[in-house]
Design a protein around this motif. Structure first.
Motif, PDB file in Angstrom:
ATOM      1  N   ASP A 184       0.806  -1.216   0.000  1.00 25.08           N
ATOM      2  CA  ASP A 184       0.000   0.000   0.000  1.00 25.08           C
ATOM      3  C   ASP A 184       0.842   1.270   0.000  1.00 25.08           C
ATOM      4  O   ASP A 184       0.311   2.342  -0.214  1.00 25.08           O
ATOM      5  N   ALA A 185       2.129   1.171   0.216  1.00 24.25           N
ATOM      6  CA  ALA A 185       2.963   2.378   0.205  1.00 24.25           C
ATOM      7  C   ALA A 185       3.547   2.613  -1.183  1.00 24.25           C
ATOM      8  O   ALA A 185       4.261   1.767  -1.714  1.00 24.25           O
ATOM      9  N   THR A 186       3.201   3.747  -1.761  1.00 24.40           N
ATOM     10  CA  THR A 186       3.681   4.076  -3.110  1.00 24.40           C
ATOM     11  C   THR A 186       5.206   4.068  -3.168  1.00 24.40           C
ATOM     12  O   THR A 186       5.802   3.584  -4.124  1.00 24.40           O
ATOM     13  N   MET A 197      -2.221  -4.414   4.786  1.00 24.87           N
ATOM     14  CA  MET A 197      -2.739  -3.558   3.716  1.00 24.87           C
ATOM     15  C   MET A 197      -4.233  -3.351   3.926  1.00 24.87           C
ATOM     16  O   MET A 197      -4.891  -4.203   4.521  1.00 24.87           O
TER      17      MET A 197
END
Lengths: 124, 876, 89
Positions: free
Chosen positions: A9-11, A55
Motif C-alpha cells: 500500500d505504500a507508493t 494492507m
C-alpha cells in the motif's frame, strides 16, 4: 521478460521495488492492496508476487491464501515482506502460502538476487 | 534528489496531512474507529517506507506513534486528550524533518535522541503493554539483525577458527536457537540437539531473561538460548533443526565476519590512519598496509578495542590475496569505533567486490556460486522445507506444493543444475498423485547436499586447472546472445516519461498556437492593421500544420499493437477451460492493429473480463453443446481492426447467448426496472442491462468471473477513455460484444459554451446538435421541462441550475440549447451562449479538486485562461 | 539413580534426564555452598543444565567426556567455549 507483481500500500515502497527490479530487466506491475492484487493476479500472468502483510481492503495473508487456491495462478512463487521493525511470525507467512519471507527493508542486492533465483532468471 | 526520496517525501506529507485532520476528528469523537484505522494505516505506511532510507529518527518516532495508535484502535489503552497533543507534536516533528530532508537530502546527526524522547513520551501511555510486547518478541522466530554478538567469543578462539576456515575454505554457519519455553513437556532436549550440530566450533548458552532466584525457579520452563558457529554448511544445520525452524535462525557467513574487534574503547582519533589505510588498500599495496598496521600496533594497550581491530586487520592481510571489501569495511569501522557491519557485507553482491578488486577474488569462489548466491540458494531450499512442516487447508495444498516446485525448478535453472530438473518433475508427479510429501522432503534434503557437493568438488579441483575449467562450465552460467536480442538492440528504448513529457510539450504548443488567431483579431480590430492580421493568419496556418504533424508523429511513437494485450489470452482460455471441463478454441485476428499505449492499457482488464465471462457463462459444457446440435468444441473469436478514428475489438462466442428474459427478471428483482418497463423493453435493450451496476446474470456466483466485478466495471473503464461497448445476443447461438475506443486520448474535442461570462467545455462527442428554443416551445411533463425536437420529446436541463448558479430572467429571448446524448438518451442543455468547437489537452482535476466529479478536467486556452470541462454524466 | 546427593556435593553420572531437574533444584535450594561432580556424566538434559547455570554452581570434577566438558564447563564458568587449543598467539 519476466513479470513481477508488487502488492504494497505504500507508493514509495512500490517505487523502490520497481526501481530495483526494472534495473534487473524485470517488468513490474503494481497493486495498492490485496484486493487489487488478486484482481491483477487473476487477469494477467506473472512470474512472481511480492506481497506486503498489512494492507487495507485485503491483507497479505488473505491474498496469499486466495492465490494458492486459484488453479490458474497457484503455482506462482510469492515473497512476503513484513513491515520494518515489526516482529512478525514467519511461519504465518509460510502457512499462508509464501515461498520466502523477509523483514523490510530488503537490501536491493538481496532483493534482486532472490527475485532472479525464484523466477529462474539467469545471473547477469 | 533521487526520485525515490522525492516520492517518499511527497507520500509522507500526504499521509501526515490526513493524520492531522484525522486526529482532530478523533478528538471530538474518540469512538470513531474508522478514523483511527485510517490514521494508523497512514502512519504505518510512512514507517514502512522510511526504512528504505537512512533516516532512523523518522522511523523511530513514527514507530512509537504507530504502537500507540495500534493500542488505541484495539482499545488496549484508554483514550486521553493529551495523546492527541503529543501525536500532533510528533507528526509536526516528522514534518519538520521531512522539510530538512527535502532541503539537504539527509538528516543531520544527533536527531535520534529527540526521536527517542518524543517516542518515549508516546510509549509512556502503553507502559503495561510494553511488557507483553517484550515477551512476544522472545517467542517469535529468532533473526540476525547484526553479527556483533560474535564478539562474545574470545578473540583467540575466533582467530583460530578464522585461519582454519581461510585455509580449508570450508563453510561456516552461525546459528541461534531459542527453544520454546514449554519444550520440555514435549520431550525435547535442546542441549542434546545442539550437541549434534556438525562441526560445532563456538557455543554460547545464555538465558533469555535474567536468571530467577533458585527459590522462584521453575525447572520445567526453558529460558535458555543457544548461539554459536558451526563449521558446516547451512543445509546440514537446517536438516538438523528441521522440526523447529521457527525457533532457529541460520546464516552462512564468510570467515571475515569473525573479525569483530572487542576491548576497552579509547579516545584517540584514528581518521588519519584510516584514510591512509584506505588509500593503500585501494592501490592493493598490501605490504605497505601491513607495515602501517605494524607501526601503529604498539601505540595501543593490547586490551583496547583499537588493538583488537588492528590484530584483525593483520589477520585479514595475512591472506595471500586479502579481500579488499572486508579490509575497507574494517578500516571504516576504526573511524567510528563501532563493529563492522558484516551482515550488510554478506548481502553485498559479488559484482561490487569484483569491480573493486578484479584480481583478488579467490580462484575457488569464481568457480562455484558466489557466497551470496550460495546462501540465497540454501535459504530458499530450507524455507520450502520449512513451509512443508506447517499445516494448510486442503484447498491450498496443491497450490503450495505446485509453488514450491516452481520455486525449485527456477532456482535450479538459476544455478545451472538442469540435470536435476527431470528428477524434480518426476517427484512432482508422484507427490501430486499420491499426496505424500515424503519424496519432496527427501528431494529437498538431497538438493542441499548436491549443491554442497558441487561446491566442494569445485574447491577440491581448484588445484588442477584442467578439471576445474570443466566444473566451471558445469555450474556457472554462460553468456548467450541470441539473434533476436541483437535485432532488438537496434531499437531505441525510451523511458515512457520522456515520451509523455514530449507529448505534454506538443500539447502546449497546440494550445499556444491557438493564441495566434486571437492575436490576428486584435491586430485587425484594435490596432487596425489588416495586412498584419492576414500575415499572422498565414503564419498560423504553417505553424498549425507543423504542430499537427508533430502531434501525429508523437502519437505514432505511442502506438502499440493491441496484440500486446491478446498475448495473455491463450493461457487464460487454456487454464479456465481445463478447470471447467470445457473445450474451447480461441481464434485471434488483427493483433497488429495499433492504438495509443494508454488506450491499450485500459483495454487489458475489460477484455480479460469479457473473455472470462464467455468461457464461464457463454460456452456450454461439451455434453450440452452436443445435445444442442453444436460442435463439441466451442469457439471464441477476438477480432481487432481500425474503424475510422477508433479501434474496434469484437469478441464473439458461439455459446448459449444471454438470456434476455433472465436479465429482465433479475433487473426487476433488483429494482432496476419496473414490471412495465421490462414488458416494454426489446430483447436487445434488455441484454444491454448486463452493463448496469449490480447485475450479474449468472444465477450462481462462480469463482471465475463472479468476484463482484460485474460487466459494469467493463463499461466504466471503457467509458473513462471515451469508448463505447455494446452487446448483441443470439439466443442459443452466441454473444457478440463490440468495444470501440478512440485511437488516442491526447487531444479532446470540446464545444465551448458561455456561462456567466465564462467559458466551459463540453466533450464534442456527446454533442448532437445546437438549437435555439423560443420559451414558448417548452412544456412540462411531471414538473420536468421538455421540448419537442423532430417529433421526439426531449427533457431539458439548465446548466446554471445544475451548477447551482443564479438564473437571471431571460424574458422572451430564445434559449441556447445544446442537445447532448447521455447513455443513449437525448437531453437539452440550456447554456448562456454557444462558442466555437476547439481541440484541447484535457488535464484531469488534481488534489483537492480531484473530488469534484462534475468536472472532467481543465484545459489551457490560447489566451492563457483556464477552461473547465464538464462531466455531463455526473452532472445529470 | 544418576544423581547421588552427599552433604554439599551432588554427583551426576551417565545420562541425566529431565526427571532429575526438579530434585536437583530442590536440593540446591537448601544448600549454601553446593558443588557438583560431573566426572562420570555423559550428557545432561537441558532442564538440568539450566538449573546448574541458574545456581552458578561450582564444579569439582569436570566430565571425562571431552565433548560435554568443552561446552559445559565454559557455559558454567559464564565464560565462552574454548575451541581447540589457542593458536600461535
Amino acid at each position: 521478460m519476466k513479470r513481477v507483481l508488487v502488492i504494497d500500500d505504500a507508493t514509495t515502497v512500490r517505487m523502490y521495488y520497481r526501481q530495483v527490479l526494472e534495473a534487473q530487466g524485470f517488468a513490474v506491475e503494481e497493486a495498492a492492496n490485496g484486493y487489487e492484487g488478486l484482481e491483477k493476479a487473476l487477469m494477467e500472468s506473472f512470474d512472481l508476487y511480492i506481497v506486503d502483510i498489512n494492507m487495507p481492503k485485503m491483507d497479505g495473508y488473505t491474498l496469499l491464501r486466495s492465490i494458492r487456491q486459484e488453479p490458474a495462478i497457484c503455482a506462482t512463487p510469492a515473497i512476503m515482506i513484513s513491515t520494518e521493525g515489526q516482529v512478525q511470525d514467519a511461519n504465518a507467512a509460510y502457512a499462508a502460502g509464501a515461498n520466502l519471507y523477509f523483514n523490510k527493508p530488503v537490501k536491493p542486492d538481496v532483493l534482486a538476487l532472490t527475485v532472479r533465483m525464484l523466477t529462474g532468471e539467469k545471473p547477469t | 534528489m533521487t526520485p525515490l526520496l522525492a516520492q517518499f517525501i511527497a507520500e509522507s506529507r500526504e499521509q501526515l496531512e490526513m493524520t492531522s485532520a484525522g486526529l482532530l476528528a478523533i478528538e471530538s469523537n474518540p469512538n470513531d474507529l474508522d478514523k483511527l484505522n485510517e490514521i494508523f494505516r497512514a502512519v504505518h505506511t510512512i514507517k514502512g517506507s522510511s526504512g528504505l532510507f537512512e533516516i532512523r529518527p523518522v522511523t523511530v518516532l513514527v514507530h512509537a506513534a504507530e504502537d500507540l495508535l495500534d493500542a488505541l484502535r484495539s482499545q488496549e489503552v484508554e483514550f486521553d486528550r493529551s495523546m492527541i497533543d503529543l501525536l500532533l507534536d510528533a507528526f509536526d516533528q516528522v514534518n519538520q524533518w521531512l522539510e530538512e530532508l527535502e532541503r539537504h537530502e539527509t538528516l543531520p546527526e544527533g536527531l535520534e535522541s529527540r526521536a527517542r524522547e518524543l517516542g518515549g513520551q508516546l510509549r509512556a501511555f502503553l507502559n503495561h503493554r510494553q511488557v507483553e510486547t517484550v515477551n512476544e518478541e522472545t517467542l517469535t522466530a529468532p533473526t540476525f539483525t547484526e553479527l556483533d554478538w560474535l564478539g562474545q567469543f574470545p578473540e583467540h578462539e575466533r582467530a583460530a577458527l578464522y585461519s582454519q576456515r581461510v585455509a580449508d575454505e570450508g563453510p561456516l554457519t552461525v546459528f541461534r536457537y531459542i527453544p520454546d519455553a514449554q519444550c520440555f513437556f514435549s520431550g525435547e532436549d535442546p542441549f542434546y540437539q545442539v550437541r549434534q550440530i556438525p562441526g560445532l566450533s563456538l557455543l554460547a548458552i545464555v538465558p533469555t531473561e535474567p536468571w530467577p532466584s533458585l527459590a522462584e525457579m521453575d525447572a520445567y520452563h526453558c529460558i535458555l538460548r543457544f548461539e554459536g558457529i558451526a563449521s558446516a554448511a547451512h543445509g546440514e544445520l537446517a536438516e538438523l533443526f528441521r522440526y523447529v525452524p521457527e525457533q532457529t535462525a541460520l546464516l552462512n557467513i564468510s570467515p571475515e565476519a569473525l573479525a569483530v574487534p572487542v576491548g576497552r574503547p579509547d579516545e584517540t582519533v584514528h581518521a588519519e590512519f584510516v584514510n591512509e589505510g584506505l588509500t593503500l588498500a585501494n592501490q592493493e599495496d598490501w605490504a605497505g598496509l601491513r607495515g602501517a598496521v605494524e607501526g601503529l600496533r604498539d601505540n595501543y594497550e593490547p586490551e583496547t578495542w583499537m588493538a583488537s581491530a588492528l590484530r584483525w586487520l593483520q589477520r585479514l592481510l595475512d591472506s595471500a590475496t586479502p579481500d579488499l571489501t572486508a579490509v575497507c569495511r574494517l578500516l571504516e569501522a576504526m573511524r567510528t569505533g563501532q563493529s563492522p557491519d558484516w551482515l550488510a557485507a554478506l548481502a553485498q553482491p559479488l559484482a561490487q567486490t569484483a569491480d573493486a578488486a578484479p584480481a583478488s577474488a579467490p580462484a575457488s569462489r569464481a568457480l562455484a556460486l558466489t557466497a551470496e548466491e550460495e546462501s540465497a540458494f540454501q535459504r530458499i531450499v530450507a524455507e520450502q522445507a520449512r513451509s512443508l512442516t506447517l499445516p494448510t487447508v486442503p484447498e491450498s495444498w496443491s497450490g503450495r506444493i505446485l509453488s514450491i516446485f516452481t520455486c525449485l525448478s527456477n532456482v535450479l535453472r538459476y544455478v545451472q543444475r538442469a540435470d536435476l530438473l527431470e528428477e524434480l518433475e518426476e517427484t512432482r508427479e508422484t507427490v501430486l498423485d499420491t499426496h505424500d510429501i515424503e519424496p519432496l522432503k527427501n528431494l529437498l534434503g538431497h538438493l542441499v547436499d548436491a549443491e554442497d557437493a558441487a561446491a566442494d568438488s569445485a574447491q577440491e579441483l581448484s588445484d588442477s586447472p584442467g578439471a576445474a575449467t570443466e566444473v566451471f562450465k558445469a555450474i556457472t552460467p554462460t553468456e548467450t546472445t541470441t539473434g533476436s536480442e541483437k535485432q532488438i538492440a537496434k531499437i531505441l528504448k525510451i523511458d515512457q516519461h520522456k515520451v509523455d513529457r514530449l507529448m505534454d510539450l506538443i500539447g502546449e504548443l497546440v494550445v499556444a498556437k491557438n493564441a495566434l488567431p486571437y492575436l490576428a483579431q486584435r491586430a485587425e480590430k484594435i490596432y487596425g492593421v489588416r495586412d498584419m492580421a492576414r500575415e499572422i493568419k498565414e503564419q498560423y496556418a504553417v505553424i498549425n500544420r507543423i504542430a499537427q504533424d508533430l502531434q501525429g508523429s508523437i502519437m505514432q511513437v505511442r502506438m502499440m499493437p493491441v496484440g500486446q494485450v491478446f498475448q495473455r489470452f491463450p493461457r487464460l482460455v487454456r487454464d479456465l477451460s481445463k478447470k471447467l471441463d470445457k473445450k474451447i478454441q480461441l481464434i485471434i485476428k488483427g493483433e497488429d492493429t495499433e492504438a495509443d499505449k494508454n488506450i491499450i492499457e485500459t483495454l487489458a482488464d475489460p477484455l480479460i473480463h469479457i473473455l472470462r465471462n464467455s468461457i464461464d457463462h457463454g460456452i456450454e459444457p461439451p455434453e450440452e453443446r452436443l445435445l444442442a446440435g453444436k460442435a463439441e468444441e466451442g469457439a471464441i473469436r477476438v477480432n481487432a481492426y481500425q474503424d475510422n478514428d477508433s479501434v474496434a475489438i469484437e469478441i464473439n462466442d458461439d455459446g448459449r447467448g444471454v438470456d434476455a428474459t433472465a436479465v429482465k427478471n433479475k433487473a426487476v428483482r433488483r429494482g432496476l426496472l419496473t414490471e412495465e418497463q421490462a414488458e416494454a423493453m426489446t430483447d436487445h435493450e434488455a441484454v444491454q442491462l448486463i452493463f448496469a451496476p449490480g447485475l450479474s446474470t449468472a444465477e450462481q456466483v462462480s469463482d471465475i468471473s463472479g468476484r463482484g466485478v460485474g460487466m459494469d466495471v467493463v463499461r466504466n473503464s471503457i467509458d473513462r477513455v471515451g469508448g463505447a461497448v455494446t452487446v448483441n445476443s443470439r439466443r442459443g447461438a452466441g454473444t457478440d460484444i463490440r468495444l470501440t475506443l478512440p485511437l488516442s486520448m491526447a487531444v479532446t474535442h470540446v464545444m465551448a459554451v458561455e456561462l456567466d461570462g465564462k467559458l466551459l467545455g463540453i466533450p464534442m462527442d456527446l454533442v448532437v446538435e445546437t438549437v435555439r428554443l423560443p420559451p414558448a416551445a417548452l412544456f412540462s411533463i411531471k414538473h420536468r421541462e421538455t421540448f419537442v425536437l423532430r417529433d421526439q420529446v426531449v427533457p431539458l436541463a439548465r446548466l446554471r441550475r445544475l451548477l447551482s448558479m443564479d438564473e437571471p430572467a431571460t424574458g422572451e429571448a430564445a434559449l441556447a440549447t445544446l442537445v447532448v446524448k447521455v447513455q443513449g438518451e437525448n437531453i437539452g442543455l440550456v447554456v448562456d451562449n454557444f462558442r466555437e468547437g476547439m481541440e484541447v489537452i484535457l488535464k484531469p482535476m488534481e488534489g483537492v479538486l480531484g473530488s469534484l466529479r462534475q468536472y472532467a478536467g481543465t484545459a489551457l486556452l490560447g489566451d492563457g485562461s483556464v477552461m473547465l470541462v464538464i462531466n455531463i454524466k455526473e452532472l445529470l | 539413580m544418576p544423581i547421588e546427593f552427599m552433604r554439599n556435593v551432588a554427583s551426576l553420572k551417565g545420562v541425566c534426564t529431565v526427571e532429575e531437574a526438579e530434585p536437583l533444584l530442590e536440593w540446591l535450594q537448601d544448600q549454601q555452598r553446593a558443588k557438583v561432580k560431573l566426572k562420570e556424566c555423559t550428557h545432561i538434559h537441558t532442564a538440568v543444565l539450566q538449573v546448574l547455570l541458574a545456581a552458578k554452581v561450582m564444579i569439582t570434577l569436570p566430565p571425562e567426556d571431552p565433548d560435554l566438558a568443552r561446552w559445559l564447563i565454559s557455559a558454567l564458568r559464564g565464560a565462552r567455549t574454548p575451541i581447540a587449543p589457542p593458536s600461535s598467539e
